[in-house]
Design an enzyme around this catalytic site. Structure first.
Site, PDB file in Angstrom:
ATOM      1  N   GLU A  37       0.977  -1.088  -0.034  1.00 14.20           N
ATOM      2  CA  GLU A  37       0.254  -0.075   0.029  1.00 14.20           C
ATOM      3  C   GLU A  37       0.936   1.305   0.024  1.00 14.20           C
ATOM      4  OE1 GLU A  37      -3.191   0.379  -0.782  1.00 14.20           O
ATOM      5  OE2 GLU A  37      -3.114   2.112  -0.303  1.00 14.20           O
ATOM      6  N   HIS A  39       3.737   1.661  -1.422  1.00 10.01           N
ATOM      7  CA  HIS A  39       4.083   1.954  -3.057  1.00 10.01           C
ATOM      8  C   HIS A  39       2.740   2.656  -3.840  1.00 10.01           C
ATOM      9  CE1 HIS A  39       6.844  -1.491  -2.280  1.00 10.01           C
ATOM     10  NE2 HIS A  39       7.723  -0.571  -2.727  1.00 10.01           N
TER      11      HIS A  39
HETATM   12  N1  ATP Z   1       5.597   2.778   3.828  1.00  9.38           N
HETATM   13  C1  ATP Z   1       5.891   3.598   2.599  1.00  9.38           C
HETATM   14  N2  ATP Z   1       5.106   4.957   2.493  1.00  9.38           N
HETATM   15  C2  ATP Z   1       5.686   5.524   1.426  1.00  9.38           C
HETATM   16  N3  ATP Z   1       6.590   5.228   0.432  1.00  9.38           N
HETATM   17  C3  ATP Z   1       7.166   3.857   0.797  1.00  9.38           C
HETATM   18  C4  ATP Z   1       6.814   3.109   1.702  1.00  9.38           C
HETATM   19  N4  ATP Z   1       7.502   2.155   1.645  1.00  9.38           N
HETATM   20  C5  ATP Z   1       8.427   2.342   0.713  1.00  9.38           C
HETATM   21  N5  ATP Z   1       8.168   3.312   0.151  1.00  9.38           N
HETATM   22  C6  ATP Z   1       8.797   4.022  -1.138  1.00  9.38           C
HETATM   23  O1  ATP Z   1       8.365   3.095  -2.235  1.00  9.38           O
HETATM   24  C7  ATP Z   1       9.682   3.124  -3.056  1.00  9.38           C
HETATM   25  C8  ATP Z   1      10.275   1.816  -3.491  1.00  9.38           C
HETATM   26  O2  ATP Z   1      10.580   1.347  -2.208  1.00  9.38           O
HETATM   27  P1  ATP Z   1      11.193  -0.231  -1.975  1.00  9.38           P
HETATM   28  O3  ATP Z   1      10.617  -0.972  -2.999  1.00  9.38           O
HETATM   29  O4  ATP Z   1      12.540  -0.328  -1.575  1.00  9.38           O
HETATM   30  O5  ATP Z   1      10.036  -0.614  -0.877  1.00  9.38           O
HETATM   31  P2  ATP Z   1      10.326  -0.797   0.595  1.00  9.38           P
HETATM   32  O6  ATP Z   1       8.961  -1.199   1.262  1.00  9.38           O
HETATM   33  O7  ATP Z   1      11.045   0.162   1.024  1.00  9.38           O
HETATM   34  O8  ATP Z   1      10.939  -2.206   0.728  1.00  9.38           O
HETATM   35  P3  ATP Z   1      12.248  -2.254   1.765  1.00  9.38           P
HETATM   36  O9  ATP Z   1      12.062  -1.573   2.865  1.00  9.38           O
HETATM   37  O10 ATP Z   1      12.026  -3.804   2.053  1.00  9.38           O
HETATM   38  O11 ATP Z   1      13.421  -2.212   1.178  1.00  9.38           O
HETATM   39  C9  ATP Z   1      10.623   4.224  -2.453  1.00  9.38           C
HETATM   40  O12 ATP Z   1      10.649   5.425  -2.872  1.00  9.38           O
HETATM   41  C10 ATP Z   1      10.357   3.995  -1.137  1.00  9.38           C
HETATM   42  O13 ATP Z   1      10.470   5.123  -0.198  1.00  9.38           O
END
Ligand code: ATP
Ligand code: PAF
Ligand code: BAL
EC number: 6.3.2.1
Length: 337
Positions: A37, A39
């Site tokens: 959610e 993303h």
């Molecule tokens: N909870 C969240 N709220 C808003 N944006 C998020 C959140 N989690 C991740 N993102 C953003 O989504 C984009 C892709 O992040 P990523 O695919 O690394 O996911 P992640 O959930 O942060 O994965 P991990 O923390 O396991 O690396 C980044 O810009 C990240 O900051």
């Protein structure tokens, strides 16, 4: 009638992406997949920025260059079919999911982006080379996708600050938009790595967000006390005046309020967060704290104890079992309630 959501086009080569030029503005959300959610909130924000005539591209690429431990890379979740559904439902037009060979056709790149001093602090210290690898792939993906705007989550606050810095320092022709952290109803920041937590570990992991909220609430309470003391006109002068009027008890009260000077500085914020994290350190399973830091959003240096005004980020990183999690919250020191 429910609105039908068409599946996004799945592209995996740069040539295919070139042939998919947008009619209007292109908005890009870069991810490592395992979409949740958090993303989805980025993709919805991208849809709003691109507008109906524009195009939303979601990139899905688990970038080997930004992983230190091979085990972390190996166990990173890969769920492309589910990702397509999440991206489509949130409004993406295209999912670009290139292979490692497509992104790095010459093998590991010899020329890379250096994240500089900001990239060596906090997450950079814990994961050496991580931010160089991250910026290198973000630069490549910006060249491959050529967006008008690229969106990143505030959850990875240091990453967002470094991307903004790279774009400014190296004149990338793109707007960078930050999106607020999406959380579970109980406060846990959404993260692809949350799926590794068993229920006991998840309960312990809640201490990350609880520590941040405790610090935020403590800062607000101290600021309210400060404002009350000032509004009451509780000054040493007033105490002296009451003394002269033969009101020693009222004078003593006024003096006590005048001298209390509720602390609204960094030490109070750090102490409030530490108290929660220390308690979680004794939980079962325990929280293994990596860092809790109150930093300047401009460069991620620690805020000195005597700075009592301005913007700050309270950031925390910890391991619970085999899973390392991060979280942060923006704060304003010295704000009047
Ligand atoms: N909870 C969240 N709220 C808003 N944006 C998020 C959140 N989690 C991740 N993102 C953003 O989504 C984009 C892709 O992040 P990523 O695919 O690394 O996911 P992640 O959930 O942060 O994965 P991990 O923390 O396991 O690396 C980044 O810009 C990240 O900051
Ligand atoms: C920005 C990013 C997609 C680069 O690999 C990654 O670091 C992430 O998912 O936050
Ligand atoms: N979510 C930031 C990317 C990483 O952890 O490698």
């Amino acid at each position: 009638m429910t609105a039908s959501v068409s599946a996004p086009a799945l592209l995996d080569t740069a040539a295919e992406l070139d042939a998919y030029a947008p009619g209007g503005k292109r908005a890009v959300v870069m991810t490592m997949g395992a979409l949740h959610e958090g993303h989805a909130s980025l993709i919805r924000a991208a849809r709003a920025l691109a507008g109906p005539a524009g195009q939303v591209v979601v990139t899905v690429f688990v970038n080997p260059l930004q992983f230190g431990e091979a085990a972390d890379l190996d166990r990173y979740p890969r769920t492309l079919d589910a990702d397509l559904a999440v991206a489509g439902a949130a409004g993406a037009d295209v999912v670009f999911a290139p292979s490692v060979d497509e992104v790095y056709p010459g093998g590991e790149p010899q020329v890379r982006i250096s994240a500089g001093p900001m990239g060596e602090r906090l997450e950079g210290a814990a994961r050496p080379g991580h931010f160089d690898g991250m910026l290198t792939v973000v630069a490549k993906l910006l060249h491959l996708t050529r967006p008008g705007v690229a969106l990143f989550g505030q959850k990875d606050a240091q990453q967002l600050a470094l991307i903004r810095r790279m774009v400014r320092d190296l004149n990338f022709p793109v707007e960078i938009a930050g999106v607020e952290t999406a959380r579970e109803p109980d406060g846990l920041a959404l993260s692809s790595r949350n799926r590794f937590l068993d229920p006991h570990e998840r309960r312990t992991a809640l201490a990350l967000s609880r520590a941040l909220f405790a610090a935020r609430d403590r800062l607000a309470a101290q600021a309210a006390l400060h404002a009350r003391a000032q509004a009451a006109g509780a000054t040493e002068d007033r105490a002296a005046g009451l003394n002269r009027l033969g009101e020693p008890r009222l004078a003593a009260d006024a003096q006590a309020v005048a001298r209390a000077r509720p602390d609204t500085g960094p030490a109070v914020v750090r102490a409030a967060a530490r108290a929660v994290l220390q308690e979680a350190g004794a939980a079962s399973p325990p929280l293994d704290l990596d860092y809790v830091a109150l930093v300047d959003p401009a460069d991620f240096t620690e805020i000195p104890d005597d700075r009592t005004a301005g913007d700050a980020i309270l950031a925390v990183a910890a391991r619970v079992g085999a899973t390392r999690l991060i979280d942060n919250i923006p704060l304003t020191l010295g704000a009047t309630p």
